[in-house]
Design a protein around this motif. Structure first.
Motif, PDB file in Angstrom:
ATOM      1  N   ILE A 234       0.867  -1.240  -0.052  1.00  0.00           N
ATOM      2  CA  ILE A 234       0.083   0.061  -0.054  1.00  0.00           C
ATOM      3  C   ILE A 234       0.746   1.134   0.157  1.00  0.00           C
ATOM      4  CG2 ILE A 234      -1.775   1.250   1.342  1.00  0.00           C
ATOM      5  CD1 ILE A 234      -2.641  -1.516  -0.064  1.00  0.00           C
ATOM      6  N   PRO A 235       0.611   2.134  -0.723  1.00  0.00           N
ATOM      7  CA  PRO A 235       1.385   3.252  -0.957  1.00  0.00           C
ATOM      8  C   PRO A 235       1.069   4.343   0.310  1.00  0.00           C
ATOM      9  CG  PRO A 235      -0.249   3.395  -2.679  1.00  0.00           C
ATOM     10  CD  PRO A 235      -0.431   2.144  -1.967  1.00  0.00           C
ATOM     11  N   PRO A 236       2.059   5.424   0.405  1.00  0.00           N
ATOM     12  CA  PRO A 236       1.830   6.284   1.374  1.00  0.00           C
ATOM     13  C   PRO A 236       0.440   7.133   1.026  1.00  0.00           C
ATOM     14  CG  PRO A 236       3.670   6.931  -0.142  1.00  0.00           C
ATOM     15  CD  PRO A 236       3.368   5.647  -0.319  1.00  0.00           C
ATOM     16  N   GLY A 237      -0.366   7.437   2.417  1.00  0.00           N
ATOM     17  CA  GLY A 237      -1.487   8.239   2.279  1.00  0.00           C
ATOM     18  C   GLY A 237      -1.158   9.503   1.745  1.00  0.00           C
ATOM     19  N   GLU A 238      -2.363  10.227   1.536  1.00  0.00           N
ATOM     20  CA  GLU A 238      -2.361  11.628   1.092  1.00  0.00           C
ATOM     21  C   GLU A 238      -2.685  12.533   2.290  1.00  0.00           C
ATOM     22  OE1 GLU A 238      -1.578  13.072  -1.991  1.00  0.00           O
ATOM     23  OE2 GLU A 238      -0.592  10.826  -1.800  1.00  0.00           O
ATOM     24  N   ILE A 239      -2.058  13.819   2.478  1.00  0.00           N
ATOM     25  CA  ILE A 239      -2.399  14.821   3.256  1.00  0.00           C
ATOM     26  C   ILE A 239      -3.773  15.460   2.625  1.00  0.00           C
ATOM     27  CG2 ILE A 239      -1.759  16.639   4.528  1.00  0.00           C
ATOM     28  CD1 ILE A 239       1.039  15.728   4.339  1.00  0.00           C
ATOM     29  N   ILE A 240      -4.686  15.357   3.883  1.00  0.00           N
ATOM     30  CA  ILE A 240      -5.954  16.245   3.405  1.00  0.00           C
ATOM     31  C   ILE A 240      -6.325  17.318   4.333  1.00  0.00           C
ATOM     32  CG2 ILE A 240      -8.457  15.927   3.239  1.00  0.00           C
ATOM     33  CD1 ILE A 240      -6.918  14.647   1.025  1.00  0.00           C
ATOM     34  N   VAL A 241      -6.448  18.564   3.966  1.00  0.00           N
ATOM     35  CA  VAL A 241      -6.619  19.700   4.752  1.00  0.00           C
ATOM     36  C   VAL A 241      -7.936  20.167   4.638  1.00  0.00           C
ATOM     37  CG1 VAL A 241      -5.586  21.810   5.494  1.00  0.00           C
ATOM     38  CG2 VAL A 241      -4.238  20.095   4.840  1.00  0.00           C
ATOM     39  N   LEU A 242      -8.983  20.467   5.761  1.00  0.00           N
ATOM     40  CA  LEU A 242     -10.267  20.686   5.494  1.00  0.00           C
ATOM     41  C   LEU A 242     -10.493  22.161   6.516  1.00  0.00           C
ATOM     42  CD1 LEU A 242     -11.721  17.372   5.318  1.00  0.00           C
ATOM     43  CD2 LEU A 242     -11.711  19.008   3.547  1.00  0.00           C
ATOM     44  N   PRO A 243     -11.406  22.869   6.495  1.00  0.00           N
ATOM     45  CA  PRO A 243     -11.831  23.781   7.394  1.00  0.00           C
ATOM     46  C   PRO A 243     -12.471  23.219   8.534  1.00  0.00           C
ATOM     47  CG  PRO A 243     -13.298  23.891   5.367  1.00  0.00           C
ATOM     48  CD  PRO A 243     -12.219  22.909   5.234  1.00  0.00           C
ATOM     49  N   LEU A 244     -12.699  23.809   9.587  1.00  0.00           N
ATOM     50  CA  LEU A 244     -13.102  23.368  10.874  1.00  0.00           C
ATOM     51  C   LEU A 244     -14.448  22.815  10.776  1.00  0.00           C
ATOM     52  CD1 LEU A 244     -11.621  22.802  13.634  1.00  0.00           C
ATOM     53  CD2 LEU A 244     -12.746  24.969  14.316  1.00  0.00           C
ATOM     54  N   TYR A 245     -15.218  23.533   9.834  1.00  0.00           N
ATOM     55  CA  TYR A 245     -16.601  23.012   9.931  1.00  0.00           C
ATOM     56  C   TYR A 245     -17.038  21.772   8.847  1.00  0.00           C
ATOM     57  CZ  TYR A 245     -15.915  26.485   6.135  1.00  0.00           C
ATOM     58  OH  TYR A 245     -15.331  27.144   5.117  1.00  0.00           O
ATOM     59  N   ALA A 246     -16.032  21.229   8.221  1.00  0.00           N
ATOM     60  CA  ALA A 246     -16.174  20.292   7.267  1.00  0.00           C
ATOM     61  C   ALA A 246     -16.882  19.210   7.602  1.00  0.00           C
ATOM     62  CB  ALA A 246     -15.003  20.162   6.645  1.00  0.00           C
ATOM     63  N   THR A 247     -17.857  18.647   6.651  1.00  0.00           N
ATOM     64  CA  THR A 247     -18.549  17.448   7.053  1.00  0.00           C
ATOM     65  C   THR A 247     -17.930  16.011   6.387  1.00  0.00           C
ATOM     66  OG1 THR A 247     -19.856  17.749   4.718  1.00  0.00           O
ATOM     67  CG2 THR A 247     -20.603  18.952   6.689  1.00  0.00           C
ATOM     68  N   VAL A 248     -18.713  14.877   6.805  1.00  0.00           N
ATOM     69  CA  VAL A 248     -18.016  13.487   6.120  1.00  0.00           C
ATOM     70  C   VAL A 248     -17.945  13.647   4.877  1.00  0.00           C
ATOM     71  CG1 VAL A 248     -18.487  11.150   6.256  1.00  0.00           C
ATOM     72  CG2 VAL A 248     -18.706  12.573   8.496  1.00  0.00           C
ATOM     73  N   GLY A 249     -19.096  14.230   4.144  1.00  0.00           N
ATOM     74  CA  GLY A 249     -19.164  14.145   2.719  1.00  0.00           C
ATOM     75  C   GLY A 249     -18.091  15.022   2.107  1.00  0.00           C
TER      76      GLY A 249
ATOM     77  N   LEU B 222     -14.998  15.333   3.532  1.00  0.00           N
ATOM     78  CA  LEU B 222     -13.916  14.717   3.668  1.00  0.00           C
ATOM     79  C   LEU B 222     -13.756  13.781   2.211  1.00  0.00           C
ATOM     80  CD1 LEU B 222     -11.447  13.395   4.750  1.00  0.00           C
ATOM     81  CD2 LEU B 222     -12.887  12.267   6.495  1.00  0.00           C
ATOM     82  N   LYS B 223     -14.822  13.033   2.081  1.00  0.00           N
ATOM     83  CA  LYS B 223     -14.993  12.024   0.939  1.00  0.00           C
ATOM     84  C   LYS B 223     -14.642  12.852  -0.422  1.00  0.00           C
ATOM     85  CE  LYS B 223     -18.089   8.773   2.964  1.00  0.00           C
ATOM     86  NZ  LYS B 223     -19.632   8.160   2.879  1.00  0.00           N
ATOM     87  N   ALA B 224     -15.191  13.914  -0.660  1.00  0.00           N
ATOM     88  CA  ALA B 224     -15.141  14.722  -1.764  1.00  0.00           C
ATOM     89  C   ALA B 224     -13.503  15.109  -1.976  1.00  0.00           C
ATOM     90  CB  ALA B 224     -16.077  15.998  -1.961  1.00  0.00           C
ATOM     91  N   GLU B 225     -13.107  15.848  -1.032  1.00  0.00           N
ATOM     92  CA  GLU B 225     -11.718  16.216  -0.901  1.00  0.00           C
ATOM     93  C   GLU B 225     -10.741  15.096  -1.076  1.00  0.00           C
ATOM     94  OE1 GLU B 225      -8.582  18.927  -1.096  1.00  0.00           O
ATOM     95  OE2 GLU B 225     -10.965  19.120  -1.087  1.00  0.00           O
ATOM     96  N   VAL B 226     -10.840  13.672  -0.511  1.00  0.00           N
ATOM     97  CA  VAL B 226     -10.014  12.888  -0.840  1.00  0.00           C
ATOM     98  C   VAL B 226     -10.018  12.227  -2.418  1.00  0.00           C
ATOM     99  CG1 VAL B 226      -9.552  10.327  -0.305  1.00  0.00           C
ATOM    100  CG2 VAL B 226     -10.028  11.856   1.541  1.00  0.00           C
ATOM    101  N   GLN B 227     -11.405  12.342  -2.728  1.00  0.00           N
ATOM    102  CA  GLN B 227     -11.591  12.127  -4.316  1.00  0.00           C
ATOM    103  C   GLN B 227     -10.864  12.771  -5.126  1.00  0.00           C
ATOM    104  OE1 GLN B 227     -15.439  10.270  -5.474  1.00  0.00           O
ATOM    105  NE2 GLN B 227     -15.751  11.894  -6.695  1.00  0.00           N
TER     106      GLN B 227
END
Length: 685
Positions: A523-538, A540-545
């Motif tokens: 498994i390759p290294p993961g990606e760093i994801i940065v979101l605002p404090l008020y971000a939702t689960v959706g 997070l999924k959208a940003e990772v995608q």
């Protein structure tokens, strides 16, 4: 050739920004990005660089101008964006040779280049990636993993920049843009010495270790434990033991003289090889008396020979009445003194005083060219901090011989002041203490005169001790082990900053069908994801995608389906409170393009490495494949020299045990370290 500010602005539609070389990329200067590298590099190009009017093989080029604050010259820092789908070399050989073969192929690579001085005023040419003459060439994949490919300072051909200045700049850029890991293949040399061995022994890390680069992957099966053990063996060699082991060699006299010289200079005890090398490398300049030694060993130029003889004749005439005075060697005088200082310190202080007198004599055309007690004291204080030692030595310096010269103390008839003078030895000078008469004869010079050129001294130790230790297989193998470790890496660990942002390390796990189809590597290294404090689960999924589609070729059509451990949480739920910022998350996804050839940086995994040294993967060293089993192994470990051609038919030892044993064997063991199979080497590859 430096760039003038006028030249930098003349052909541009708008005046470019010019930044200070020594402050560029400091925190907040000129930008303070908070996201991952893939986003930060775009901000950098937009705000800190100007697009060029040309491209390199279809790749866009940006330029950032940097001005040296103290020396006033202007230089270009070029950034080239390489899209791997349009590149002739989409896969990364540097990743493959540093253990990153399992990394997914990034869509973009960013090359940062400072060309050699003479090219600062010229546009870049095709083939710029293949040059090794750049002052700086760094490559960073859009996922934040990269490689320092080339660095050349003053010794590498630059007239303006030192290597440490370029490394400082590169390190600040990587830090500011949030690079994750940067590797470097350390093949740097100084006066034909490999710095990874020299600095490894002196400091415990390579030259790049000043900036945090540490062991990454060794060649020929060398693991970090063996590398550290080899460095320890070499750095802990005791100087007294070295003298003993070299007692029957031609280097014995030179090494003994060198060790004594630097021990006399050091205020602390020099016990081991590390102590000695570190002390020599920290010496900033040569002391005057050492330069005088070098000069005194050569004849004066023919044009000044007559003047030298005239001055000598006048001095001899001045001291003609004192020829009957007997002299003693200062070393014998010092040995008989009941002093609180050791004899070597007394002799060193006397040498310093004589050196000052020789320098005064060489620069003063007067007959006597003596020095008063205060002048001699002040000159000695430039090299000795203990004034009590200086006064004590001056007290006994009269009618003594030091370095083949007579030191006398007498009143100058012109100034009526007590002065110290030096006089060359004559045939009829009598020396007490049962010493034979000193008759001038041609100097027999040692191979190395310590202190004249510190790097010449270091080179002597490097070649004769580290590489040529007599009858010691352990030292030889330890040196070879350190030289076999060329790849080093610096890591910027993931940190959850104390700000109003959420940060996660996200890994996308392919579904079962994808695993069956082709994603079978580590498994390759993961990606760093940065979101605002008020971000939702959706969110997070959208940003990772979005991040995965933007970063890797194999995930351009990826659809993120779920988050492990959060299956029961709806997409509209806020992340804050549901998951802790800074966590590592695993997400499920479908749609990976498993048919693409741009899957892993190591390429198609259809070949096997299994070498007797323990290597189980490509390490960048020369290899040969067995024509029967098709398993690859190092040519060196198979007895094929680097200068020898690979035979047209090669059969490994495992396939033909009747062949003669290999001429080289590197499967050695250090004391206290078990064999590689007991260290779990099979699981490491």
């Amino acid at each position: 050739m430096t760039i003038s500010i006028f030249e930098a602005c003349r052909k541009r539609s708008r005046t470019p920004k010019i930044y200070g070389l020594q402050t560029f990329a400091h925190p907040g200067c000129p930008i303070a990005p908070t996201g991952p590298f893939r986003n930060n590099i775009r901000i950098f190009l937009e705000q800190c660089a100007e697009p060029e009017t040309y491209n390199i093989e279809g790749m866009p080029v940006w330029c950032t101008f940097l001005a040296h604050e103290n020396r006033g010259f202007l230089l270009p820092l070029y950034t080239i964006e390489e899209h791997v789908k349009h590149s002739v070399r989409p896969l990364c050989d540097h990743c493959r040779c540093t253990g990153w073969s399992h990394h997914l192929v990034s869509q973009r690579k960013y090359h940062m280049i400072i060309p050699v001085d003479e090219e600062w005023n010229k546009p870049l040419d095709d083939g710029v990636f293949d040059l090794q003459t750049h002052l700086l060439h760094g490559l960073i994949h859009c996922n934040g993993f990269g490689h320092l490919l080339c660095i050349n300072g003053i010794e590498g051909g630059s007239k303006f920049l030192y290597g440490r200045e370029i490394m400082d700049l590169w390190d600040r850029i990587c830090t500011n843009l949030h690079a994750r890991k940067i590797t470097v293949e350390d093949v740097s040399k100084k006066r034909l010495m490999d710095l990874r061995l020299l600095h490894g022994v002196a400091y415990g890390h390579p030259w790049f270790g000043r900036w945090g680069y540490r062991f990454c992957q060794g060649s020929f099966g060398v693991i970090e434990l063996k590398y550290e053990k080899a460095v320890e063996i070499l750095s802990s060699l005791e100087l007294n033991k070295i003298i003993q082991d070299f007692s029957t060699t031609s280097q014995y006299r030179d090494l003994k003289h060198m060790f004594r010289h630097y021990r006399d200079l050091s205020e602390t005890r020099l016990v081991t090889m590390r102590d000695l090398l570190r002390f020599i490398l920290t010496l900033k300049s040569r002391v005057p008396f050492q330069r005088e030694k070098a000069v005194s060993c050569t004849l004066p130029p023919s044009s000044s020979l007559s003047r030298t003889m005239t001055r000598t004749a006048l001095q001899n005439k001045t001291f003609a009445k004192e020829k009957s005075v007997k002299c003693r060697k200062f070393s014998n005088v010092a040995a008989n003194l009941d002093s609180r200082w050791p004899i070597r310190r007394l002799e060193y202080a006397a040498n310093v005083v004589v050196s000052a007198l020789k320098e005064k004599k060489a620069t003063n055309a007067s007959i006597n060219a003596g020095m008063t007690r205060q002048e001699a004291r002040d000159a000695a204080r430039l090299h000795i901090g203990d004034t009590g030692l200086i006064d004590y030595v001056l007290k006994w310096m009269n009618n003594v011989t030091v370095e083949g010269l007579i030191v006398r103390r007498a009143v100058n008839p012109m100034t009526r002041v007590l002065e110290y003078t030096i006089q060359e030895m004559e045939n009829d000078v009598q020396v007490n203490d049962a010493e034979p008469e000193i008759v001038p004869k041609p100097l027999s010079l040692p191979a190395v005169i310590p202190g004249i050129d510190v790097y010449k001294d270091v080179a002597y130790l490097y070649n004769n001790v580290l590489l040529g230790y007599p009858e010691s297989e352990l030292v030889r193998l330890a040196s070879q082990t350190v030289l076999d470790c060329k790849n080093f890496v610096k890591e910027w660990p993931f940190v959850d900053e104390e700000d109003e942002l959420l940060r996660f390390i996200c890994r996308v796990v392919p579904n079962f069908c994808d695993l069956e189809t082709g994603l079978t590597s580590e498994i390759p290294p993961g990606e760093i994801i940065v979101l605002p404090l008020y971000a939702t689960v959706g969110d997070l999924k959208a940003e990772v995608q979005t991040a995965m589609r933007d970063t890797y070729c194999v995930t351009e059509q990826l659809v993120v389906t779920d988050i492990e451990g959060m299956e029961g949480i709806e997409d509209r739920e806020v992340l804050f409170g549901a998951v802790e910022s800074g966590s590592e998350l695993w997400l499920g996804g479908i749609g990976a393009d498993l048919g693409t050839e741009l899957k892993y940086e190591g390429g198609a995994d259809n070949w096997t490495v299994r070498c007797r040294c323990g290597a189980r993967d490509d390490d960048g060293e020369r290899m040969v494949a067995c024509d029967i089993c098709e398993i690859w192994q190092h040519t060196r470990c198979s007895g094929i020299g680097d200068s020898e051609a690979v035979p047209p038919l090669f059969v490994c030892e495992g396939c033909c045990t009747s062949l003669a044993p290999s001429r080289a064997h590197y499967g050695f063991e250090f004391e206290g370290i078990p064999p590689m199979d007991e260290l779990g080497m099979e699981e490491m590859y």
